[in-house]
Design a protein around this motif. Structure first.
Motif, PDB file in Angstrom:
ATOM      1  N   THR A  14      -4.499  27.164  13.862  1.00 28.70           N
ATOM      2  CA  THR A  14      -4.474  28.285  12.571  1.00 28.70           C
ATOM      3  C   THR A  14      -3.944  27.728  11.500  1.00 28.70           C
ATOM      4  N   VAL A  60      -5.004  27.991  18.527  1.00 29.28           N
ATOM      5  CA  VAL A  60      -5.976  29.375  18.821  1.00 29.28           C
ATOM      6  C   VAL A  60      -6.283  29.565  19.964  1.00 29.28           C
ATOM      7  N   ASP A 104       0.488  34.104  10.466  1.00 30.42           N
ATOM      8  CA  ASP A 104      -0.746  34.150  10.803  1.00 30.42           C
ATOM      9  C   ASP A 104      -1.156  35.631  10.660  1.00 30.42           C
TER      10      ASP A 104
END
Length: 446
Positions: free
Chosen positions: A15, A21, A283
């Motif tokens: 990310t 991820v 995020d």
């Protein structure tokens, strides 16, 4: 050595804040702050140095934080995992004449893995734990993940929360024959039955709680799949009407706030809890900040983040400590504190000058020249909460753009006309400019 050098391992996505991820249904199990990956037999395999190791239900992800690169070792390729051990010699003369560096490196725990690689060969690699960590706990969770084989499971294959009950079967309490309560033995037997009943109820309650938490994770995974499907369909079907697009956008917003599939917890992250929590938070707030104009109050972020984490709630202190760590890492968001003490989270690209320009434009309207603007007016224009709009108005006042009027009705802000007055000739009225517009409005209202 960066993760890009180990091209014999599949690459893993990272990310913007540097976290791996995860794929659909993949969940983090444990983290090790600093490890090396070394080949045991084949010198042609490039080793990995100084990586953060993330154990998930599907992979071993080696993340090289300085280069923001990662490699993943699928657990499906692990044939056998050997218990952790230290590779050192028991010869006292050898340990006496060995160097201190080699002696210290030999004390590191090593977890040997036998893996299968294409086309049809087997390799042995070793995870060298070069940090202080509970290696036995990590190895136990590694074995659990390998045995669970979550990469082969689908949500439909998940076991049911309770055993099926045959139709027409009578409860056990109805079948049991109740003995009469007679004497001391009868009282003791009744007390024992009461304790057994309470224990059974407590056990059933915990089973129901575990089933609820399991179903909550399944619902979060389902929400993520539905959100991705809506995003894919919205990019393909560009000829839909505004009403359908609006309903899809509302559905995406709802599913976005349902949950984080694999939230960072103290159990999985250990000593890296606040560091990984700060990266996951960075995020998470990216999309809400874009919709909120680049700034959100810290209390609003706390509510959204906890709602998204489901049952894994965090305390306000954990959130504040995670935000304070953003100064040490390269993330696109930051924590800001206004002079009044209000704390907000904003993107690093957020510009106060753009906000001041919109506030000045609002304050120069004819109605605002006469009555001023309130925090609610600024909030409606900027598309933010009134509390944040008030902070922007106070900042504009400190910059000399606005003047404040405090009355029983609250705060009203007016455009600063003192900048339009010539200090050398304060009595001459200019036939143009902002001051002239204000006098015209004032005379017209009389």
């Amino acid at each position: 050595m960066s993760a890009a050098a180990a091209d014999w391992l599949p690459s893993a996505s990272v990310t913007a804040s540097g976290r791996p991820v995860l794929s659909a249904g993949e969940v983090e199990r444990n983290l090790l702050p600093l490890v090396d990956l070394e080949p045991e037999e084949n010198p042609r395999l490039a080793p990995l140095r100084g990586c953060l190791l993330a154990l998930t239900s599907h992979r071993l992800i080696f993340l090289h934080e300085p280069s923001r690169s990662a490699r993943g070792l699928p657990l499906a390729t692990v044939v056998h995992a050997y218990p952790p051990h230290r590779r050192h010699s028991h010869n006292p003369l050898r340990s006496l004449f060995s160097s201190s560096s080699s002696s210290s490196s030999s004390q590191h725990h090593r977890i040997r893995l036998q893996i299968s690689m294409p086309p049809a060969r087997s390799e042995v690699v070793a995870i060298v734990v070069t940090c202080k960590a509970d290696v036995d706990v990590f190895f136990g969770r590694l074995l659990e993940a390998i045995r669970a084989r979550a990469w082969e499971m689908t949500p439909a294959d998940a076991p049911a929360s309770g055993a099926p009950v045959a139709e027409g079967a009578a409860p056990a309490e109805d079948i049991a024959i109740r003995m009469p309560v007679v004497g001391v033995s009868g009282i003791l037997r009744m007390e024992q039955e009461s304790w057994e009943s309470a224990g059974q109820n407590l056990q059933d309650a915990f089973q129901d709680l575990n089933a609820l938490m399991s179903k909550a994770k399944e619902m979060m995974q389902l929400a993520e799949k539905m959100r991705l499907k809506l995003l894919t369909n919205s990019s393909i079907e560009s000829n839909s009407n505004d009403e359908e697009m609006g309903s899809k956008q509302d559905m995406q917003d709802l599913l976005l706030s349902v949950g984080i599939v694999s939230p960072v917890t103290k159990e999985t992250a250990g000593a890296l809890y606040h560091q990984q929590l700060s990266l996951q938070l960075a995020d998470f707030v990216r999309i809400p900040l874009e919709k909120a104009g680049g700034m959100m109050a810290l209390v609003d972020v706390y509510c959204l983040f906890n709602r998204a984490r489901g049952t894994e709630l965090i305390s306000p202190e954990d959130l504040l400590q995670a935000c304070s760590l953003w100064e040490k890492v390269d993330v696109p968001v930051m924590l800001r504190k206004f002079d009044s003490g209000v704390k907000v989270i904003q993107t690093k690209t957020h510009s106060d000058e753009e906000v001041f320009a919109r506030i000045s434009s609002l304050a120069q309207k004819l109605d605002a020249l006469q009555k001023g603007i309130s925090p609610s007016d600024a909030a409606f224009t900027l598309g933010i909460a009134p509390a944040l709009a008030k902070e922007h108005l106070l900042n504009a006042e400190n910059k000399g753009l606005l003047c404040r009027d405090v009355s029983p009705d609250g705060f009203r802000f007016f455009v600063n006309l003192f900048n339009e007055i010539d200090a050398q000739d304060i009595y001459t009225q200019k036939p143009h400019g902002l001051y002239h517009a204000w006098t015209s409005v004032a005379m017209a209202s009389q």
